[in-house]
Design a protein around this motif. Sequence first.
Motif, PDB file in Angstrom:
ATOM      1  N   PRO A  55       0.826  -1.218   0.000  1.00 12.27           N
ATOM      2  CA  PRO A  55       0.000   0.000   0.000  1.00 12.27           C
ATOM      3  C   PRO A  55       0.855   1.261   0.000  1.00 12.27           C
ATOM      4  O   PRO A  55       2.021   1.245   0.420  1.00 12.27           O
ATOM      5  CB  PRO A  55      -0.790  -0.130   1.300  1.00 12.27           C
ATOM      6  N   THR A  56       0.258   2.358  -0.473  1.00  8.63           N
ATOM      7  CA  THR A  56       0.908   3.667  -0.451  1.00  8.63           C
ATOM      8  C   THR A  56       0.193   4.550   0.570  1.00  8.63           C
ATOM      9  O   THR A  56      -1.032   4.713   0.511  1.00  8.63           O
ATOM     10  CB  THR A  56       0.861   4.338  -1.834  1.00  8.63           C
ATOM     11  N   TYR A  57       0.960   5.127   1.485  1.00 11.02           N
ATOM     12  CA  TYR A  57       0.429   6.057   2.481  1.00 11.02           C
ATOM     13  C   TYR A  57       0.791   7.471   2.023  1.00 11.02           C
ATOM     14  O   TYR A  57       1.969   7.789   1.826  1.00 11.02           O
ATOM     15  CB  TYR A  57       1.018   5.771   3.860  1.00 11.02           C
ATOM     16  N   ILE A  58      -0.237   8.310   1.833  1.00  8.16           N
ATOM     17  CA  ILE A  58      -0.018   9.655   1.286  1.00  8.16           C
ATOM     18  C   ILE A  58      -0.189  10.692   2.381  1.00  8.16           C
ATOM     19  O   ILE A  58      -1.215  10.726   3.076  1.00  8.16           O
ATOM     20  CB  ILE A  58      -0.993   9.950   0.129  1.00  8.16           C
ATOM     21  N   LEU A  59       0.809  11.554   2.503  1.00  7.12           N
ATOM     22  CA  LEU A  59       0.759  12.672   3.443  1.00  7.12           C
ATOM     23  C   LEU A  59       1.037  13.952   2.673  1.00  7.12           C
ATOM     24  O   LEU A  59       1.981  14.017   1.879  1.00  7.12           O
ATOM     25  CB  LEU A  59       1.819  12.490   4.543  1.00  7.12           C
ATOM     26  N   THR A  60       0.214  14.966   2.870  1.00 10.61           N
ATOM     27  CA  THR A  60       0.443  16.273   2.245  1.00 10.61           C
ATOM     28  C   THR A  60       0.925  17.238   3.311  1.00 10.61           C
ATOM     29  O   THR A  60       0.333  17.334   4.390  1.00 10.61           O
ATOM     30  CB  THR A  60      -0.833  16.798   1.575  1.00 10.61           C
ATOM     31  N   VAL A  61       1.996  17.966   3.018  1.00 13.80           N
ATOM     32  CA  VAL A  61       2.602  18.879   3.989  1.00 13.80           C
ATOM     33  C   VAL A  61       3.037  20.165   3.279  1.00 13.80           C
ATOM     34  O   VAL A  61       3.330  20.153   2.080  1.00 13.80           O
ATOM     35  CB  VAL A  61       3.822  18.237   4.684  1.00 13.80           C
ATOM     36  N   SER A 215      -9.056   2.147  -3.066  1.00 15.70           N
ATOM     37  CA  SER A 215      -9.285   1.730  -1.684  1.00 15.70           C
ATOM     38  C   SER A 215      -8.316   0.632  -1.246  1.00 15.70           C
ATOM     39  O   SER A 215      -8.021   0.503  -0.055  1.00 15.70           O
ATOM     40  CB  SER A 215     -10.733   1.257  -1.507  1.00 15.70           C
ATOM     41  N   THR A 216      -7.797  -0.141  -2.189  1.00 11.98           N
ATOM     42  CA  THR A 216      -6.878  -1.228  -1.853  1.00 11.98           C
ATOM     43  C   THR A 216      -5.436  -0.747  -1.756  1.00 11.98           C
ATOM     44  O   THR A 216      -4.677  -1.212  -0.898  1.00 11.98           O
ATOM     45  CB  THR A 216      -6.957  -2.349  -2.910  1.00 11.98           C
ATOM     46  N   ASN A 217      -5.051   0.194  -2.592  1.00  8.61           N
ATOM     47  CA  ASN A 217      -3.634   0.546  -2.729  1.00  8.61           C
ATOM     48  C   ASN A 217      -3.232   1.858  -2.066  1.00  8.61           C
ATOM     49  O   ASN A 217      -2.031   2.156  -1.998  1.00  8.61           O
ATOM     50  CB  ASN A 217      -3.267   0.615  -4.215  1.00  8.61           C
TER      51      ASN A 217
END
Length: 441
Positions: A55-61, A215-217
Motif C-alpha cells: 500500500p501507499t500512504y499519502i501525506l500532504t505537507v 481503496s486497496t492501494n
Amino acid sequence: LVKHHLSKPPPGQGSLATIPSPTAPIVVEPAPNRFETVRVVPSTKQLGELVGDGPTYILTVPNLANFSLPIHSIMRLQNLLHRYDKLETLPNVIQLTAESDRWDFPPGVSMTVRGRKDVPQFAASAGGVECVFDYSEWLAGREESLAVQAKFDRVPAAFSMHFGFASSNDGDPFRLLVVNENNPPAPLRFGKGFVQFNHQDLRASLEASMWQCLSTNFELLAGRQWQLLPILERKSMSSPYLYKDWPTSDIPAFGCELDFAHIRLRLQAQRQDLKERLDNLNQPLGRPLGKFLGATNENLISFLAFSPAHPTPGRFLEYLSELKKSAPDKSWIKQWHNRPDSDQPEEVSANLQELYDLWSQKQAQDQPMLTVTNRSGTTNCFFDIWRHLTDNLKEGELMQDQLANLQKRLVDLEHVAYIGLCIVDPRRPGTGLEMIRFEGP
C-alpha cells in the motif's frame, strides 16, 4: 416499411431516395454536458499505474524538509521501527528506494539505510537526499507522530520512499508518499469512463475497478479525504473549480459533487421561484401606458417593456418623457412639462399629478386605469409606480443579481472540462491537490 421499401424499389429508380430525419425537438434547457451523456468503457490496463508493491500512504505537507508523520495509521512502519530498534531487522535487508515529483511508481533510486546507533533514529540517504525519522518520542509513548527531517539539493514536488525487504520475515512492503502542498506533481491522466455521474457518494461516483484500486492501494493520512471536483473549461479563470463562488447553501454535500441531475433540478426550482417573486414585484410596472396612448413602438407599450433589466425610478421618468417625445406633434401630452432628472418626492409627486390631471382631462375613459388605491390611500398610477420603484429598488436589484447568478450556475454545469480526484482537507473546503484528472476518451 423501410424493409418493404428496400425490397421493392420504384420502377426506373436505381437508388432509394433519402428518408428525411425527424425534426429535432426544441430544448428549453441545455442538454447535459459530454461528461454526463457519453459513457466510455474504461481500459483497466491503465490502473496498473496505481498499483505498487504494498500500500501507499499519502501525506500532504507545506514543508517537505521538516514535517510530522502520523505513524499510528501505518502499522507496517510501526512494525519495522520496532524490529529495527531491537536489531531484529538489519539495515542490509531493508531494500529502500526513493523517487521524486511523481504520484505513480517508476523504478526508484536505491537508498542506503544507516545502521542503528544509540540515538533512536531511522536514517537513509541517496546522492543529494537524506531523510531522518526520529522515533524516540513515539517509542516512549509520548507522541503518535514521528518528527521527520529531509535534505534535498532541490525541493521536489513530492518525495516517495518504498520500503521493501529481502524476505517476508523481515517486514511487509509499503510506500510512503509525501506531497508538497505548495507545488504538487502534475496529475495522472485517466479516461472519463472511470467516473460516473448522478450518484451521491464517492464510491458510487467512481467506476468499480477504479474504486477498488484506490481503496486497496492507497491510504490518506492526517484526516485527508478523496473528493471528486468538477473543473470548468475556461482557462483564464484564477480558480476554475465549479463550485468555488457558489453560495454555501447551493454547494452539494460532500461526495455528491457529480450529482448534476439533482443539482440542476434544485437550481431550476430556485430560478422558477425567484422569477415568480420578481414578476410579482414588477407587476405594477407592466401597466400598458403606451398602449393607452396608442404607441406603436413595442418597447413603449409599458415601462417593463422599455426597461426590463434596470427598472429604476429615474428610468421610469425617462420612459414617460419618451412617451411624450414619441407622440405626434399635436398630441395633448406635449403640454405636459416633464422633469426626467428630478429625484425629490414632493417635486416628482407634483409633476406626475400634473400628468395625471392632464391625461384624465384629455382621455377621460382612461382615468379608472390611471387611479390606484392602496394602503397609502388613493393616488395616480405614475407616482405609485415611481414610489414602488424607490421603495423596492434594492430588493429588485438583489433579485435580478440572484437570478443572473442562478442562470450562470446552470450554464457552468454544461461546461465542465474534466473531473479531478483531489486530496482535500475537510477543514478547508474548496481547496485540494489534484492526483488524477479524468478527461478525454
